[in-house]
Design a protein around this motif. Sequence first.
Motif, mmCIF file in Angstrom:
data_model
loop_
_atom_site.group_PDB
_atom_site.id
_atom_site.type_symbol
_atom_site.label_atom_id
_atom_site.label_comp_id
_atom_site.label_asym_id
_atom_site.label_seq_id
_atom_site.Cartn_x
_atom_site.Cartn_y
_atom_site.Cartn_z
ATOM 1 N N ASP A 187 0.831 -1.193 0.000
ATOM 2 C CA ASP A 187 0.000 0.000 0.000
ATOM 3 C C ASP A 187 0.870 1.250 0.000
ATOM 4 O OD1 ASP A 187 -2.670 0.005 -0.230
ATOM 5 O OD2 ASP A 187 -3.072 0.394 1.891
ATOM 6 N N TYR A 188 0.619 2.119 -0.923
ATOM 7 C CA TYR A 188 1.373 3.382 -0.916
ATOM 8 C C TYR A 188 0.594 4.438 -1.691
ATOM 9 C CZ TYR A 188 2.819 1.276 -5.338
ATOM 10 O OH TYR A 188 2.826 0.679 -6.561
ATOM 11 N N ASP A 189 0.975 5.687 -1.447
ATOM 12 C CA ASP A 189 0.290 6.793 -2.112
ATOM 13 C C ASP A 189 0.973 7.176 -3.415
ATOM 14 O OD1 ASP A 189 -1.453 7.012 0.093
ATOM 15 O OD2 ASP A 189 0.093 8.101 1.188
ATOM 16 N N TYR A 190 2.278 7.151 -3.394
ATOM 17 C CA TYR A 190 3.015 7.559 -4.583
ATOM 18 C C TYR A 190 4.080 6.530 -4.925
ATOM 19 C CZ TYR A 190 1.117 12.207 -3.636
ATOM 20 O OH TYR A 190 0.288 13.253 -3.409
ATOM 21 N N LEU A 191 4.282 6.370 -6.189
ATOM 22 C CA LEU A 191 5.374 5.517 -6.657
ATOM 23 C C LEU A 191 6.400 6.429 -7.317
ATOM 24 C CD1 LEU A 191 6.234 2.461 -7.349
ATOM 25 C CD2 LEU A 191 5.465 3.078 -9.624
ATOM 26 N N LYS B 64 10.234 6.742 -8.987
ATOM 27 C CA LYS B 64 11.331 5.963 -9.556
ATOM 28 C C LYS B 64 12.573 6.840 -9.655
ATOM 29 C CE LYS B 64 11.617 2.702 -13.340
ATOM 30 N NZ LYS B 64 10.784 2.047 -14.347
ATOM 31 N N GLN C 140 11.395 3.286 -5.982
ATOM 32 C CA GLN C 140 12.096 2.270 -6.783
ATOM 33 C C GLN C 140 13.434 2.854 -7.155
ATOM 34 O OE1 GLN C 140 9.810 0.988 -10.125
ATOM 35 N NE2 GLN C 140 9.095 -0.777 -8.986
ATOM 36 N N MET D 277 12.165 9.768 -12.312
ATOM 37 C CA MET D 277 11.657 11.074 -11.899
ATOM 38 C C MET D 277 12.750 11.903 -11.247
ATOM 39 S SD MET D 277 8.137 9.636 -10.392
ATOM 40 C CE MET D 277 7.350 8.259 -11.216
ATOM 41 N N ILE E 280 11.675 16.496 -5.752
ATOM 42 C CA ILE E 280 10.633 15.893 -6.587
ATOM 43 C C ILE E 280 9.248 16.229 -6.033
ATOM 44 C CG2 ILE E 280 9.644 13.697 -7.358
ATOM 45 C CD1 ILE E 280 12.531 12.585 -7.266
ATOM 46 N N MET F 296 6.328 18.307 -7.761
ATOM 47 C CA MET F 296 5.053 17.657 -7.988
ATOM 48 C C MET F 296 3.930 18.479 -7.377
ATOM 49 S SD MET F 296 4.761 13.675 -7.913
ATOM 50 C CE MET F 296 4.893 13.380 -6.179
ATOM 51 N N SER G 97 -2.312 14.673 -12.534
ATOM 52 C CA SER G 97 -2.849 14.125 -11.293
ATOM 53 C C SER G 97 -3.852 13.059 -11.652
ATOM 54 C CB SER G 97 -3.508 15.242 -10.476
ATOM 55 O OG SER G 97 -4.607 15.738 -11.196
ATOM 56 N N CYS G 98 -3.811 12.032 -10.903
ATOM 57 C CA CYS G 98 -4.702 10.928 -11.243
ATOM 58 C C CYS G 98 -5.810 10.817 -10.204
ATOM 59 C CB CYS G 98 -3.913 9.629 -11.261
ATOM 60 S SG CYS G 98 -2.554 9.712 -12.373
ATOM 61 N N PRO H 144 6.174 12.182 -16.183
ATOM 62 C CA PRO H 144 6.906 11.324 -15.257
ATOM 63 C C PRO H 144 6.835 11.767 -13.794
ATOM 64 C CG PRO H 144 8.253 11.949 -17.116
ATOM 65 C CD PRO H 144 7.016 12.754 -17.202
ATOM 66 N N LEU H 145 6.502 12.990 -13.548
ATOM 67 C CA LEU H 145 6.469 13.386 -12.150
ATOM 68 C C LEU H 145 5.083 13.233 -11.560
ATOM 69 C CD1 LEU H 145 8.834 16.421 -11.932
ATOM 70 C CD2 LEU H 145 9.165 14.074 -11.264
ATOM 71 N N PRO I 42 1.971 12.060 -9.654
ATOM 72 C CA PRO I 42 1.738 11.191 -8.494
ATOM 73 C C PRO I 42 0.927 10.004 -8.974
ATOM 74 C CG PRO I 42 0.324 13.114 -8.411
ATOM 75 C CD PRO I 42 1.218 13.302 -9.593
ATOM 76 N N LEU I 43 1.340 8.856 -8.552
ATOM 77 C CA LEU I 43 0.649 7.662 -9.007
ATOM 78 C C LEU I 43 -0.068 7.074 -7.819
ATOM 79 C CD1 LEU I 43 0.538 6.183 -11.725
ATOM 80 C CD2 LEU I 43 2.147 4.570 -10.747
ATOM 81 N N ALA J 187 -1.830 4.621 -5.725
ATOM 82 C CA ALA J 187 -1.797 3.162 -5.823
ATOM 83 C C ALA J 187 -3.188 2.567 -5.850
ATOM 84 C CB ALA J 187 -1.020 2.593 -4.650
#
Lengths: 209, 520
Positions: free
Chosen positions: A2-6, A8, A62, A84, A172, A176, A208-209, B512-513, B515-516, B518
């Motif tokens: 579980d995490y909020d942001y990935l 790399k 990562q 990133m 980063i 962001m 933003s997703c 690429p920056l 926020p993803l 999960a």
Amino acid sequence: MDYDYLIKLLCVGDSGVGKTSFLYKYTDGVFHTQFISTVGIDFREKTVIYQQNARQHRIHLQLWDTAGQERFRSLTTAFYRDAMGFLLLFDLTNEASFLEVRNWIEQLKTHSLSDDPDIVLCGHKCDLQEKRLVNQNRAREFAKNYNLLYLETSAKTGQNIDRAIEILLDKIMYRMETSVEYAMLCASGRRRQSLQRLQAKQDRKLCSC
Amino acid sequence: MSESPRRLHPPAGAAPDARRRSEGAKETAGAEPAEPRRASDTAARSLPRRSVSERRCTNSSINSERRRYWGGGSEPRTSVTSQVSQMQNYRRETGQPKAGVVITSFRQSHRSFGKDLLWSSTSTAAVAFAVATSASSNPRSPPPTSPPQTRRDSVISTAATMRVLNVLRHWISKHSSDFWSDERLRGLTMDFLKEIEASPGLLPAEHKSAAQLLRLLERPPDRTVDLKALFMPPRVPTKENIETLSALEIAEQMTYLDYQIFSSIHSEEFLGQAWTKSDKAVRAPHILMMTAHFNHISNLVISEILKKNTLIGRVAAIEKWAAVADIARCLHNFNGVLQICAALSNTSIFRLKKTWEKVSKTSKQTIERMQTLTSSECRFRVLREALHRCDPPCIPYLGMYLSDLSFIEEGTTNYTPEGLLNFSKMRMIAHVIREIRNFQHTPYKIDHIPKVCEFLLDRGLVIPEERQYTLSLELEPRAARGSSAGLHPAPASPASPAAQRRRRASLAALAPLAPLKADH
């Protein structure tokens, strides 16, 4: 998991500067003896809690390095686009690796998506003081010219290893946050398209997703 | 001959080869204790496997055999022949012990001798094996009830001879390149085998075995491809190009060339990250050749696309290379798939927005599928799964294994805090090399087509790396760059654990920056 942001991150630098040992140290030397036979387990991963404006984010990091594959140049440049942020390492006891830093920056600027990627420059192996060939002021001066943050690190003593990644993460997350806020202002219903346009305009990374 | 059979250091004046192998001996030395039971265990376990660790065992034991027979002058040789004649007598009496089944024949002889008991009850197969592994040296303290020394000796030397021959057979058949790269080793081995063949006291089976091995050593292996000549760039510029050649021809010849280098890589090249060291050209020549060729083909693919001045031409070139990559995938040439995928995701090609817009949907899907296959996500998870599923012949992507080896080398120490060899590390290294060797052994049935290979090897077709990006900018000026990334998903998009999230990951590649999140 579980995490909020990935996020790399990519570790770059000449071969032999200690990229693997750097990341290895950061991940607390966690090394699965079975990792070879277990498909899909990556020991270069770590989940951290990041405090931002009194909000806590779980960030899954990562950490990438091209260890062993440096010579497959045509392939490794494609990795740059997916990262990133970058940890750019050179070996304080190896002058050639310091001179190469300039080329590395050029490479990152060409192949990463941003013209101004987030980079933290690390002078590695600072525990070997008597073998040191790159003077601290010289490295600082260089970093200043390129507008990079500079740290001296050692995988042996652990000096500044965590710090370097925290600083990069700060950069980063700041980028962001500002991007997301900016995106919130512009993006309405057709968010994706507007974001694309925005990106085309500014060549900045936001979504933003 | 009376000293301990396990020597850690090569004798003075040993061949450089022996010196190199002595490292292997050092590593395995711990596994071969003097204690009889465990010695037999080790031997029994190592025989049926095809592994590198076994190879080390083999090398080290052969090494001590070599030293015993050839390092110590003439004395050992005479002892071999004398024992051999005694053995012959023994064999006549008991009848039939079969070659190679030392333990069994030992037990049988025990029973068949009835009153005239040859062996004390304390004698076990393990003891025999321990003695056999220490060649013809006598047991230190024979039990009081032991039979006359000569008979015991004869059985022991039977065991020793067969074991030596078996080890030799394994070494010669599985690692024949060792003999063809070291004339001295080959000469000494042949001398030794000739001696066995000529000694009158030996059994026909042993003569036959020695003769077979001799034949293997006399005739160079069939596949003696001269890599240097094969990979020589053509003298006259090739007339071929991607339009004149079929995708099938290109893919097959790519595979042919890749396999020639891949199968020539020696296992030693993978040890100690040799390919990153300053003497890499000596220690890992074939790995270097593999990477150089990989980069060359990638650059060729990039160049063949960038050379087309028209958009239609570039689209056709991309579609052609996608077809080539797809055939390479069907041929299980994952190295070839990566060569092309690396080229297509190279910045100079990847950024050509207008070109990608015109690429047909099917080609894009093919490329997308292959990029998922070769994604470096989770240590090449998808590629690993494909490799484990596929039947050879197959050419894996070498970089993946080189990364694994680097992490093993740097992540663990060679010795434990107690100063013992770190066996789990050595096993991990052996595991990786064994997997590579598995793929090296099965050749492709592809014939060499010179005109296609000339096209693939012509350095003149390649646009220098520095020039590629500027040329790409000339073809499609920069203004378009920002959104070009959205055209097709990034080759290795940021990883998200669940497959359903991969869609979003490709969006993240666009920015690429981003926020993803999960979970939603």
